[in-house]
Write a protein that holds these residues in place. Structure first.
Motif, short mmCIF file in Angstrom:
data_model
loop_
_atom_site.label_atom_id
_atom_site.label_comp_id
_atom_site.label_asym_id
_atom_site.label_seq_id
_atom_site.Cartn_x
_atom_site.Cartn_y
_atom_site.Cartn_z
N GLU A 1 46.79 67.70 35.82
CA GLU A 1 45.78 66.75 36.32
C GLU A 1 45.62 66.91 37.83
O GLU A 1 46.61 67.02 38.55
N GLY A 2 44.37 66.94 38.27
CA GLY A 2 44.08 67.13 39.69
C GLY A 2 43.90 68.58 40.08
O GLY A 2 43.47 68.87 41.21
N GLY A 3 44.21 69.48 39.18
CA GLY A 3 44.09 70.90 39.47
C GLY A 3 42.67 71.42 39.30
O GLY A 3 41.73 70.66 39.04
N SER A 4 42.54 72.73 39.46
CA SER A 4 41.23 73.39 39.39
C SER A 4 41.28 74.60 38.48
O SER A 4 42.32 75.24 38.32
N LEU A 5 40.12 74.90 37.92
CA LEU A 5 39.92 76.13 37.16
C LEU A 5 38.51 76.61 37.42
O LEU A 5 37.61 75.80 37.70
N ARG A 6 38.30 77.91 37.30
CA ARG A 6 36.95 78.45 37.36
C ARG A 6 36.67 79.24 36.09
O ARG A 6 37.38 80.21 35.79
N LEU A 7 35.67 78.82 35.36
CA LEU A 7 35.24 79.53 34.17
C LEU A 7 34.15 80.52 34.54
O LEU A 7 33.32 80.25 35.41
N SER A 8 34.16 81.65 33.85
CA SER A 8 33.14 82.67 34.06
C SER A 8 32.45 82.96 32.73
O SER A 8 33.08 82.91 31.67
#
Length: 124
Positions: free
Chosen positions: A14-21
């Motif tokens: 929780e609070g983290g980040s991800l980048r989808l492509s």
């Protein structure tokens, strides 16, 4: 025909980040081409969360993710991204990339092409 391949899902706190492509191939050069990101959590309906017309002139972001998620595209790579910040456990879902030949970015209707989906899990 359009082929879509998603990547970038995974497990994050929780609070983290991800980048989808989402890499697109096929007939993707028309200006009347929109790509969208949907998500579907268990027991819930599929939800359109962001969309962008290929020219980049028009975008849509759902209220549920506004201010945290950003959609963008790289035409040279035929790829659309979904940057997801400040992730919450309720963002846990399978995320799908989709495409349609329409400039109406704000509606979930008319998407004809879909990726295989990528799982995003946010732990508390």
């Amino acid at each position: 025909q359009v082929q879509l391949v998603e990547s970038g899902g995974g497990l994050v706190q929780e609070g983290g980040s991800l980048r989808l492509s989402c890499a697109a191939s096929g007939r993707t050069t028309t200006s009347t081409y929109t790509m969208g990101w949907f998500r579907q959590a268990p027991g819930k309906e599929r939800e359109l969360i962001a969309a962008i017309i290929w020219s980049g002139r028009s975008t849509y972001t759902a209220d549920s993710v506004k201010g945290r998620f950003t959609i963008s595209r790289d035409n040279a790579k035929s790829t659309v991204y979904l940057q997801m910040n400040s992730l919450k456990p309720e963002d846990t879902a399978v995320y799908y990339c989709a495409a349609k030949y329409s400039i109406n970015v704000a509606t979930p209707a008319a998407y004809a092409y879909w990726g295989q989906g990528t799982q995003v899990t946010v732990s508390s």
